[in-house]
Design a protein around this motif. Structure first.
Motif, mmCIF file in Angstrom:
data_model
loop_
_atom_site.group_PDB
_atom_site.id
_atom_site.type_symbol
_atom_site.label_atom_id
_atom_site.label_comp_id
_atom_site.label_asym_id
_atom_site.label_seq_id
_atom_site.Cartn_x
_atom_site.Cartn_y
_atom_site.Cartn_z
ATOM 1 N N LEU A 59 0.719 -1.239 -0.105
ATOM 2 C CA LEU A 59 -0.177 0.030 -0.007
ATOM 3 C C LEU A 59 0.908 1.260 0.057
ATOM 4 O O LEU A 59 1.848 1.343 0.823
ATOM 5 N N ASP A 60 0.484 2.231 -0.627
ATOM 6 C CA ASP A 60 1.164 3.563 -0.802
ATOM 7 C C ASP A 60 1.120 4.037 0.568
ATOM 8 O O ASP A 60 -0.075 4.211 1.063
ATOM 9 N N PRO A 61 2.145 4.541 0.950
ATOM 10 C CA PRO A 61 2.122 5.265 2.470
ATOM 11 C C PRO A 61 1.306 6.494 2.450
ATOM 12 O O PRO A 61 0.622 6.794 3.535
ATOM 13 N N ALA A 62 1.276 7.129 1.363
ATOM 14 C CA ALA A 62 0.237 8.254 1.290
ATOM 15 C C ALA A 62 -1.226 7.850 1.482
ATOM 16 O O ALA A 62 -1.918 8.468 2.262
ATOM 17 N N VAL A 63 -1.597 6.882 0.891
ATOM 18 C CA VAL A 63 -2.770 6.264 1.108
ATOM 19 C C VAL A 63 -3.152 5.882 2.498
ATOM 20 O O VAL A 63 -4.466 6.195 3.110
ATOM 21 N N VAL A 64 -2.232 5.035 3.082
ATOM 22 C CA VAL A 64 -2.294 4.618 4.335
ATOM 23 C C VAL A 64 -2.470 5.704 5.149
ATOM 24 O O VAL A 64 -3.210 5.798 6.303
ATOM 25 N N ALA A 65 -1.566 6.783 5.102
ATOM 26 C CA ALA A 65 -1.536 7.787 6.206
ATOM 27 C C ALA A 65 -2.878 8.312 6.206
ATOM 28 O O ALA A 65 -3.365 9.249 7.205
ATOM 29 N N ALA A 66 -3.267 8.913 4.955
ATOM 30 C CA ALA A 66 -4.555 9.559 4.783
ATOM 31 C C ALA A 66 -5.788 9.075 5.297
ATOM 32 O O ALA A 66 -6.483 9.519 5.916
ATOM 33 N N ALA A 67 -5.753 7.630 5.181
ATOM 34 C CA ALA A 67 -7.016 6.812 5.733
ATOM 35 C C ALA A 67 -6.643 6.819 7.308
ATOM 36 O O ALA A 67 -7.992 6.880 7.998
ATOM 37 N N VAL A 68 -5.829 6.761 7.996
ATOM 38 C CA VAL A 68 -5.684 6.827 9.380
ATOM 39 C C VAL A 68 -5.686 8.242 9.904
ATOM 40 O O VAL A 68 -6.351 8.478 10.894
ATOM 41 N N VAL B 135 0.238 15.587 1.647
ATOM 42 C CA VAL B 135 0.630 14.989 0.606
ATOM 43 C C VAL B 135 0.982 16.063 -0.737
ATOM 44 O O VAL B 135 -0.005 17.054 -0.715
ATOM 45 N N ASP B 136 1.987 15.832 -1.452
ATOM 46 C CA ASP B 136 2.088 16.774 -2.518
ATOM 47 C C ASP B 136 1.419 16.578 -3.735
ATOM 48 O O ASP B 136 0.927 15.739 -3.851
ATOM 49 N N PRO B 137 1.840 17.613 -4.782
ATOM 50 C CA PRO B 137 0.804 17.680 -5.938
ATOM 51 C C PRO B 137 0.971 16.175 -6.725
ATOM 52 O O PRO B 137 0.283 15.864 -7.648
ATOM 53 N N SER B 138 2.005 15.495 -6.388
ATOM 54 C CA SER B 138 2.306 14.108 -7.483
ATOM 55 C C SER B 138 1.893 12.943 -6.564
ATOM 56 O O SER B 138 2.167 12.073 -7.133
ATOM 57 N N GLY B 139 1.150 13.381 -5.334
ATOM 58 C CA GLY B 139 0.658 12.272 -4.738
ATOM 59 C C GLY B 139 1.852 11.558 -3.629
ATOM 60 O O GLY B 139 1.352 10.633 -2.981
ATOM 61 N N VAL B 140 2.638 12.093 -3.368
ATOM 62 C CA VAL B 140 3.692 11.597 -2.367
ATOM 63 C C VAL B 140 3.764 12.143 -1.145
ATOM 64 O O VAL B 140 3.303 13.149 -0.758
ATOM 65 N N LEU B 141 3.767 11.175 -0.087
ATOM 66 C CA LEU B 141 3.481 11.622 1.231
ATOM 67 C C LEU B 141 4.830 12.499 1.581
ATOM 68 O O LEU B 141 5.807 11.851 1.720
ATOM 69 N N MET C 145 6.880 14.519 11.476
ATOM 70 C CA MET C 145 7.555 13.547 10.849
ATOM 71 C C MET C 145 7.694 13.730 9.498
ATOM 72 O O MET C 145 6.425 14.046 8.880
ATOM 73 N N ASN C 146 8.696 13.505 8.955
ATOM 74 C CA ASN C 146 9.015 13.655 7.601
ATOM 75 C C ASN C 146 9.377 12.451 6.917
ATOM 76 O O ASN C 146 10.342 11.761 7.432
ATOM 77 N N MET C 147 8.853 12.031 5.698
ATOM 78 C CA MET C 147 9.336 10.972 4.975
ATOM 79 C C MET C 147 10.698 11.172 4.378
ATOM 80 O O MET C 147 11.006 12.161 4.146
ATOM 81 N N PRO C 148 11.318 9.958 3.861
ATOM 82 C CA PRO C 148 12.438 10.381 3.254
ATOM 83 C C PRO C 148 12.208 10.951 1.969
ATOM 84 O O PRO C 148 11.187 10.451 1.123
ATOM 85 N N GLN C 149 12.820 12.032 1.354
ATOM 86 C CA GLN C 149 12.602 12.357 -0.191
ATOM 87 C C GLN C 149 12.933 11.389 -0.820
ATOM 88 O O GLN C 149 13.734 10.620 -0.971
ATOM 89 N N PRO C 150 11.786 11.250 -2.095
ATOM 90 C CA PRO C 150 12.009 10.487 -3.241
ATOM 91 C C PRO C 150 13.286 10.671 -3.938
ATOM 92 O O PRO C 150 13.703 11.728 -4.123
ATOM 93 N N PRO C 151 14.262 9.717 -4.500
ATOM 94 C CA PRO C 151 15.346 10.270 -5.255
ATOM 95 C C PRO C 151 14.785 10.762 -6.417
ATOM 96 O O PRO C 151 13.634 10.630 -7.205
ATOM 97 N N ARG C 152 15.827 11.852 -6.809
ATOM 98 C CA ARG C 152 15.443 12.521 -7.874
ATOM 99 C C ARG C 152 15.578 11.864 -9.327
ATOM 100 O O ARG C 152 16.559 11.143 -9.433
ATOM 101 N N GLU C 153 14.496 12.198 -10.281
ATOM 102 C CA GLU C 153 14.954 11.329 -11.637
ATOM 103 C C GLU C 153 16.083 11.956 -12.452
ATOM 104 O O GLU C 153 16.054 13.087 -12.512
ATOM 105 N N ALA C 154 16.575 11.224 -12.940
ATOM 106 C CA ALA C 154 17.710 11.661 -14.015
ATOM 107 C C ALA C 154 17.207 12.481 -14.920
ATOM 108 O O ALA C 154 16.170 12.123 -15.537
ATOM 109 N N PRO C 155 18.034 13.533 -15.644
ATOM 110 C CA PRO C 155 17.465 14.474 -16.545
ATOM 111 C C PRO C 155 17.515 13.542 -17.731
ATOM 112 O O PRO C 155 18.241 12.940 -18.143
#
Length: 300
Positions: free
Chosen positions: A225-234, A269-275, A290-300
């Motif tokens: 389950l996406d952590p954003a979905v879980v956190a929002a549900a709780v 939750v940010d505009p891209s749906g990331v917690l 609490m902050n979640m680890p930042q998702p890795p940046r995509e290579a250009p």
């Protein structure tokens, strides 16, 4: 690296919660896995796991209400208050015959609502830095303090006589920290015949159900389950802009934003749906709890 997800696992009997975590670590190739609430080896049912960064969410899940299906055997006591223990007493036929459905209903009613409960001696509670069950196995006398819990539902589904005892199939809705074994023990004591638990299955943890859980053998194929979905549900959801997400990740407050959430905390939750993390009220502002680890940046 394994994905940062929440996994719902249907634990079989005979496995410890640690066994399930160990199997998940092997299946997913990571050691960063934890669970949101232990199940006894005898018990089956829903175990909630956090993987990678989602382990940070577990502190918000461990306190959720639980639902259990159980079988209580009246007329027999054990040293662990469940079927894994050694029998310590057995009521005679006359005492069992006095246990009527009406007396059972009255005993159940007395254990419903806010109650004070002494946990089972054979439990995972720490006493002086050691688990109570380890001390009990060594023959050390353990006295555990009573704790306040709430049993919002304690319903008897079936009563049956079996093997010189009375079996009750029950369903229990309760707050986190409630010991169903202790309910069995206390109900038997109130009825004067003793009691213990012979079966226990956890079917719900907060909004999550065992119906959507995978067996430990299929953990590698479980999408999670996406952590954003879980956190929002709780906790409820707060949609934030990209700029607000950046500020929260940098430890800045969202000035005057407290009115945007209904409770004291919420999932940002940010505009891209990331917690982004969990925010909490600080006066009129919102601040990251609490902050979640930042998702890795995509290579250009």
């Amino acid at each position: 690296m394994a994905d940062s997800v929440i996994l719902l696992v249907d634990k079989p009997g005979g496995m410890t919660s640690h066994d399930v975590v160990a199997r998940a670590r092997r299946a997913l190739g990571t050691r960063k896995i934890g669970h949101a609430g232990t199940l006894d080896p005898m018990a089956t049912g829903l175990l909630v796991l956090g993987v990678e960064g989602s382990t940070r969410l577990l502190t918000y899940l461990v306190g959720l209400d639980k639902t259990y299906e159980a079988t209580i055997r009246l007329g027999v006591s054990t040293d662990s208050d469940d079927a894994d223990g050694v029998e310590t007493a057995r009521a005679d036929a006359a005492a069992r015959a006095a246990v009527t459905p009406e007396r059972i209903a009255a005993g159940v009613a007395a254990l419903t609502g806010p109650i004070s409960q002494v946990p089972s001696t054979v439990s995972a509670i720490k006493v002086g830095g050691r688990r109570a069950y380890d001390l009990a196995r060594e023959g050390v006398a353990v006295e555990l303090k009573a704790r306040s819990v709430t049993v919002s539902r304690f319903e008897v589904l079936r009563i049956a006589e079996r093997d010189g005892a009375i079996d009750l199939d029950v369903v229990v809705d309760c707050t986190s920290g409630t010991y169903i074994r202790a309910l069995a023990r206390d109900l038997g004591a109130a009825l004067g015949v003793g009691g213990h638990l012979t079966a226990l299955r956890r079917t719900h943890v907060g909004p999550f159900t065992v119906a959507g859980a995978a067996s430990p053998d299929k953990l590698g194929a479980q999408p999670g389950l996406d952590p954003a979905v879980v956190a929002a549900a709780v906790l409820g959801r707060l949609d934030v802009t990209a700029d607000e997400a950046r500020d929260l990740r940098h430890g800045k407050r969202l000035t005057g934003a407290a009115a945007r959430i209904r409770e004291s905390t919420a999932a940002a939750v940010d505009p891209s749906g990331v917690l982004v993390g969990i925010v909490e009220r600080r006066g009129d502002d919102l601040k990251s709890a609490m902050n979640m680890p930042q998702p890795p940046r995509e290579a250009p």
